[in-house]
Structure formats: structure tokens, C-alpha cells
Scaffold this motif. Structure first.
Motif, PDB file in Angstrom:
ATOM      1  N   HIS A  95       0.821  -1.205   0.000  1.00  0.00           N
ATOM      2  CA  HIS A  95       0.000   0.000   0.000  1.00  0.00           C
ATOM      3  C   HIS A  95       0.862   1.265   0.000  1.00  0.00           C
ATOM      4  O   HIS A  95       0.510   2.257  -0.638  1.00  0.00           O
ATOM      5  CB  HIS A  95      -0.949   0.017   1.198  1.00  0.00           C
ATOM      6  N   LYS A  97       2.138   1.749  -3.578  1.00  0.00           N
ATOM      7  CA  LYS A  97       1.063   2.225  -4.446  1.00  0.00           C
ATOM      8  C   LYS A  97       0.699   3.670  -4.126  1.00  0.00           C
ATOM      9  O   LYS A  97       0.420   4.460  -5.027  1.00  0.00           O
ATOM     10  CB  LYS A  97      -0.168   1.321  -4.319  1.00  0.00           C
ATOM     11  N   ALA A  98       0.690   4.023  -2.837  1.00  0.00           N
ATOM     12  CA  ALA A  98       0.385   5.406  -2.446  1.00  0.00           C
ATOM     13  C   ALA A  98       1.447   6.354  -2.969  1.00  0.00           C
ATOM     14  O   ALA A  98       1.136   7.454  -3.446  1.00  0.00           O
ATOM     15  CB  ALA A  98       0.274   5.517  -0.927  1.00  0.00           C
ATOM     16  N   GLU A 117     -11.085   5.853  -5.883  1.00  0.00           N
ATOM     17  CA  GLU A 117     -10.437   5.042  -6.903  1.00  0.00           C
ATOM     18  C   GLU A 117     -11.309   4.842  -8.131  1.00  0.00           C
ATOM     19  O   GLU A 117     -10.814   4.603  -9.210  1.00  0.00           O
ATOM     20  CB  GLU A 117     -10.004   3.688  -6.339  1.00  0.00           C
ATOM     21  N   TYR A 132      -5.884   0.383  -7.868  1.00  0.00           N
ATOM     22  CA  TYR A 132      -5.958   1.256  -6.694  1.00  0.00           C
ATOM     23  C   TYR A 132      -7.307   1.149  -5.988  1.00  0.00           C
ATOM     24  O   TYR A 132      -7.889   2.158  -5.602  1.00  0.00           O
ATOM     25  CB  TYR A 132      -5.678   2.701  -7.101  1.00  0.00           C
ATOM     26  N   TYR A 154      -8.374   3.310  -2.542  1.00  0.00           N
ATOM     27  CA  TYR A 154      -7.536   4.496  -2.340  1.00  0.00           C
ATOM     28  C   TYR A 154      -8.360   5.761  -2.527  1.00  0.00           C
ATOM     29  O   TYR A 154      -9.322   5.785  -3.286  1.00  0.00           O
ATOM     30  CB  TYR A 154      -6.375   4.514  -3.339  1.00  0.00           C
ATOM     31  N   ILE A 179      -2.855  10.907   0.165  1.00  0.00           N
ATOM     32  CA  ILE A 179      -3.344   9.622  -0.332  1.00  0.00           C
ATOM     33  C   ILE A 179      -3.744   8.785   0.874  1.00  0.00           C
ATOM     34  O   ILE A 179      -2.944   8.576   1.784  1.00  0.00           O
ATOM     35  CB  ILE A 179      -2.261   8.871  -1.138  1.00  0.00           C
ATOM     36  N   THR A 234      -4.888   5.078   2.066  1.00  0.00           N
ATOM     37  CA  THR A 234      -4.858   3.694   1.599  1.00  0.00           C
ATOM     38  C   THR A 234      -6.082   2.936   2.112  1.00  0.00           C
ATOM     39  O   THR A 234      -6.800   3.423   2.988  1.00  0.00           O
ATOM     40  CB  THR A 234      -3.580   2.984   2.089  1.00  0.00           C
TER      41      THR A 234
END
Length: 191
Positions: A57, A60-61, A126, A139, A142, A174, A176
């Protein structure tokens, strides 16, 4: 001559003492011991699995935050700035004054955002990351929140005395799926 009688081996049935196996009580005790061992094993492994998901996470963030910052920074400084990289900047002598409005002048259509101010108070789930559905699959869960303020003295706070033609602080948060917030901030100067 005497005949000796041959003795044939007789088939003997095993006695109860010679039979081996598990009793019902032994099996139940074994099941209890195994269930306790599995529960201890599971409590030790679950936090490790949770931590490994946290790292995914975080990555990805970071990707999502960086791409959003890149998108915003690529836009013009202000609504009244020359969009094509002209000679004059807003707020300079001989040029239009910078806009005092930190809001979306494009009525919510993100693909039409043309300056940094348009992203102020933008909140994206997302499901609206972009036209590509594969982004929404990557995502899932998110959320992106963007805040833009005038900050000419680079202290991170918006003051009424801040010059609106010097710099803007862009903060991208962001969130998660595990509800961790990652904050990315960058300044966009008027150049």
C-alpha cells in the motif's frame, strides 16, 4: 518305526494386549493440541502478512501521489498566467494580476483543469482515477485529496498577507485501504 507327527503352525488370534492403536481419548487430546498449535502459529503469521500488505500500500500510495503531483505541476501557475510559457507572468508589471480565487473555474471537469488552482479541494475515489478501468482495479480503496494554498513565505501556512503571485503549496494526501494517510507536498512557483 515311529512316525513323528508333524505339528502344523496354528493360526493364533492376536490378544487384546498385542493390538496397537489410538483410543478415542488420545485422538481428542491430539486434536486439541494441534488446534492450540495452529492458533499460536496463526497469531504469529497474521501480523507479518498485514505488514507485507502495508508495504504494498505504501508503494502504491507513493506512485499515486507522485503521478498526481506531476499532473498538477504540469499545469499553469494561475488562471491568468500565460498557458504557453509566455514572457510575462501573472502579477508582473505589464501582465494581468493573478487570480485571488483558489478554486476550480472549469466546473468540475478534471480533464479541463488548466491551472494549479483548479485542483484545490479535489477529492477522488479510486473509481474516478481516470478513463482507464485498469487503474481503478489497481488502486481499489484508495482516496486522493488535494489542497492548494498561496504561500509566498514558504512556511506551510496560508496567511492573509501572503503574496498571491509568488508561490503555491500543493498538498496531496493519499489514503490507503488500511486508512493510512500519506502526505506529499510541493511548491509551484510563478515562473
Amino acid at each position: 518305526m515311529r512316525f513323528k507327527q508333524k505339528v502344523s503352525p496354528t493360526l493364533t488370534l492376536p490378544t487384546k494386549a498385542s493390538q496397537q492403536g489410538f483410543t478415542l481419548i488420545e485422538i481428542i487430546v491430539g486434536i486439541v493440541v494441534l488446534s492450540i498449535a495452529f492458533s499460536i502459529f496463526t497469531t504469529l503469521i497474521y501480523p507479518l502478512a498485514n505488514q507485507s500488505a502495508k508495504q504494498v500500500h505504501q508503494i502504491k500510495a507513493a506512485e499515486l501521489g507522485q503521478s498526481m503531483i506531476n499532473e498538477i505541476i504540469a499545469k499553469a501557475f494561475d488562471e491568468n498566467s500565460d498557458k504557453s510559457g509566455g514572457i510575462y507572468r501573472c502579477g508582473e508589471s505589464g501582465a494581468t494580476a493573478c487570480s485571488s480565487t483558489l478554486a476550480d473555474e472549469e466546473s468540475g471537469a478534471r480533464e479541463r483543469f488548466d491551472d494549479v488552482d483548479d485542483y484545490n479541494n479535489l477529492s477522488i475515489m479510486e473509481s474516478s482515477l481516470g478513463g482507464d478501468d485498469s487503474l481503478n482495479d489497481i488502486y481499489v480503496g484508495y482516496q486522493i485529496n488535494v489542497k492548494v494554498i498561496n504561500d509566498s513565505d514558504y512556511d506551510g501556512d496560508h496567511d492573509d498577507e501572503d503574496d498571491i503571485s509568488t508561490a503555491k503549496l500543493i498538498t496531496v494526501t493519499i489514503t490507503t485501504p488500511q486508512d493510512f494517510d500519506f502526505v506529499f507536498a510541493v511548491y509551484r512557483a510563478n515562473f
